[in-house]
Design a protein around this motif. Sequence first.
Motif, mmCIF file in Angstrom:
data_model
loop_
_atom_site.group_PDB
_atom_site.id
_atom_site.type_symbol
_atom_site.label_atom_id
_atom_site.label_comp_id
_atom_site.label_asym_id
_atom_site.label_seq_id
_atom_site.Cartn_x
_atom_site.Cartn_y
_atom_site.Cartn_z
ATOM 1 N N PRO A 34 -72.026 -80.778 21.711
ATOM 2 C CA PRO A 34 -72.689 -81.769 20.868
ATOM 3 C C PRO A 34 -72.626 -81.462 19.375
ATOM 4 O O PRO A 34 -72.485 -82.374 18.563
ATOM 5 N N GLU A 35 -72.735 -80.197 18.980
ATOM 6 C CA GLU A 35 -72.656 -79.866 17.547
ATOM 7 C C GLU A 35 -71.274 -80.170 16.996
ATOM 8 O O GLU A 35 -71.140 -80.758 15.913
ATOM 9 N N PHE A 36 -70.254 -79.767 17.718
ATOM 10 C CA PHE A 36 -68.879 -80.034 17.286
ATOM 11 C C PHE A 36 -68.638 -81.536 17.158
ATOM 12 O O PHE A 36 -68.144 -82.016 16.140
ATOM 13 N N LEU A 37 -68.996 -82.294 18.198
ATOM 14 C CA LEU A 37 -68.741 -83.736 18.185
ATOM 15 C C LEU A 37 -69.528 -84.435 17.075
ATOM 16 O O LEU A 37 -69.005 -85.331 16.404
ATOM 17 N N SER A 38 -70.749 -84.014 16.841
ATOM 18 C CA SER A 38 -71.561 -84.606 15.770
ATOM 19 C C SER A 38 -70.966 -84.293 14.397
ATOM 20 O O SER A 38 -70.874 -85.170 13.535
ATOM 21 N N ARG A 39 -70.538 -83.050 14.205
ATOM 22 C CA ARG A 39 -69.935 -82.671 12.914
ATOM 23 C C ARG A 39 -68.644 -83.447 12.668
ATOM 24 O O ARG A 39 -68.393 -83.939 11.572
ATOM 25 N N ARG A 40 -67.813 -83.573 13.690
ATOM 26 C CA ARG A 40 -66.555 -84.326 13.533
ATOM 27 C C ARG A 40 -66.842 -85.800 13.239
ATOM 28 O O ARG A 40 -66.189 -86.397 12.383
ATOM 29 N N ALA A 41 -67.797 -86.372 13.933
ATOM 30 C CA ALA A 41 -68.145 -87.776 13.686
ATOM 31 C C ALA A 41 -68.624 -87.951 12.242
ATOM 32 O O ALA A 41 -68.241 -88.911 11.564
ATOM 33 N N ASP A 42 -69.437 -87.014 11.753
ATOM 34 C CA ASP A 42 -69.908 -87.084 10.366
ATOM 35 C C ASP A 42 -68.748 -86.956 9.383
ATOM 36 O O ASP A 42 -68.696 -87.656 8.375
ATOM 37 N N TYR A 44 -65.659 -87.819 9.792
ATOM 38 C CA TYR A 44 -64.834 -89.021 9.787
ATOM 39 C C TYR A 44 -65.631 -90.282 9.460
ATOM 40 O O TYR A 44 -65.071 -91.370 9.441
ATOM 41 N N ASP A 45 -66.901 -90.117 9.156
ATOM 42 C CA ASP A 45 -67.711 -91.240 8.699
ATOM 43 C C ASP A 45 -67.694 -91.340 7.171
ATOM 44 O O ASP A 45 -68.178 -92.293 6.602
ATOM 45 N N PRO A 76 -67.230 -91.781 18.982
ATOM 46 C CA PRO A 76 -67.305 -92.018 17.539
ATOM 47 C C PRO A 76 -66.230 -91.280 16.740
ATOM 48 O O PRO A 76 -65.741 -91.801 15.740
ATOM 49 N N VAL A 77 -65.839 -90.086 17.163
ATOM 50 C CA VAL A 77 -64.864 -89.310 16.399
ATOM 51 C C VAL A 77 -63.531 -90.053 16.319
ATOM 52 O O VAL A 77 -63.025 -90.349 15.226
ATOM 53 N N ASN A 78 -62.949 -90.364 17.456
ATOM 54 C CA ASN A 78 -61.631 -91.000 17.467
ATOM 55 C C ASN A 78 -61.675 -92.437 16.956
ATOM 56 O O ASN A 78 -60.729 -92.895 16.314
ATOM 57 N N THR A 79 -62.761 -93.144 17.221
ATOM 58 C CA THR A 79 -62.874 -94.510 16.723
ATOM 59 C C THR A 79 -62.923 -94.522 15.204
ATOM 60 O O THR A 79 -62.218 -95.301 14.553
ATOM 61 N N ARG A 80 -63.727 -93.644 14.619
ATOM 62 C CA ARG A 80 -63.799 -93.581 13.159
ATOM 63 C C ARG A 80 -62.468 -93.167 12.562
ATOM 64 O O ARG A 80 -62.054 -93.684 11.531
ATOM 65 N N MET A 81 -61.786 -92.228 13.221
ATOM 66 C CA MET A 81 -60.481 -91.803 12.727
ATOM 67 C C MET A 81 -59.495 -92.976 12.736
ATOM 68 O O MET A 81 -58.753 -93.178 11.780
ATOM 69 N N LEU A 84 -59.981 -95.528 9.768
ATOM 70 C CA LEU A 84 -59.858 -95.098 8.381
ATOM 71 C C LEU A 84 -58.613 -95.732 7.762
ATOM 72 O O LEU A 84 -57.618 -95.951 8.458
ATOM 73 N N PRO A 85 -58.624 -95.986 6.453
ATOM 74 C CA PRO A 85 -57.371 -96.368 5.797
ATOM 75 C C PRO A 85 -56.359 -95.242 6.035
ATOM 76 O O PRO A 85 -56.693 -94.067 5.872
ATOM 77 N N THR A 86 -55.158 -95.591 6.462
ATOM 78 C CA THR A 86 -54.172 -94.589 6.885
ATOM 79 C C THR A 86 -52.828 -94.820 6.208
ATOM 80 O O THR A 86 -52.336 -95.945 6.178
ATOM 81 N N THR A 87 -52.263 -93.736 5.701
ATOM 82 C CA THR A 87 -50.891 -93.744 5.192
ATOM 83 C C THR A 87 -50.063 -92.869 6.113
ATOM 84 O O THR A 87 -50.432 -91.722 6.378
#
Length: 194
Positions: A34-42, A44-45, A76-81, A84-87
């Motif tokens: 949960p800590e890892f997933l929450s940090r990654r979601a933050d 990519y937010d 949330p992690v992969n969805t936010r990624m 994102l605007p992507t080049t």
Amino acid sequence: MTATYTWDVFCTLDGYGSFTDDGDWGGYWGKQGPEFLSRRADQYDQEQRLVLGANTFRMFQHYLGSLTHESESSDPVNTRMKFLPTTVISSTLDGPLEWPDLRVEEGDAADIVARLTSESERPLRSHGSLALNWSLLAAGLVDRIQVTIFPVLSGLTGAAPVFAGAADFDLELIESHTLDGRIQELTYRPRRHR
């Protein structure tokens, strides 16, 4: 204003970024919590632009292509990624590409990223994209390397050694976090070793 460029990469303790078909590890080597997933979601937010090479983008298309905005509740992690605007820097991608807010740029990666960092009002982040980031590191365009180390050794099934193609660099540790009591996230400022 110059935007900060962060190379964000996952690896095993022995330095592999993925595993062969013989490996049965699963995503995040099965060690996410949960800590890892929450940090990654933050992470990519935050407002930023994602910069990828063609191979990593193809992998994203394969694994993240079906995600919608509604997927955020379960991933949330992969969805936010994905949103994102992507080049993508590529000379091999063609056709209409199904991806939100995508820009494909062809040409010298160092020239493209130098231009993006000088023009962008938001930070740039690249995830994976090993060959692309080895060349950007050599060109002095990577401001930070964020390495997330998962507590596994994959000597038999490890693939894609993360730093095998990089030049020699000294690294200054500027931030560190232990997540879920087992995952290390280390952020470094690279300086070419002379």
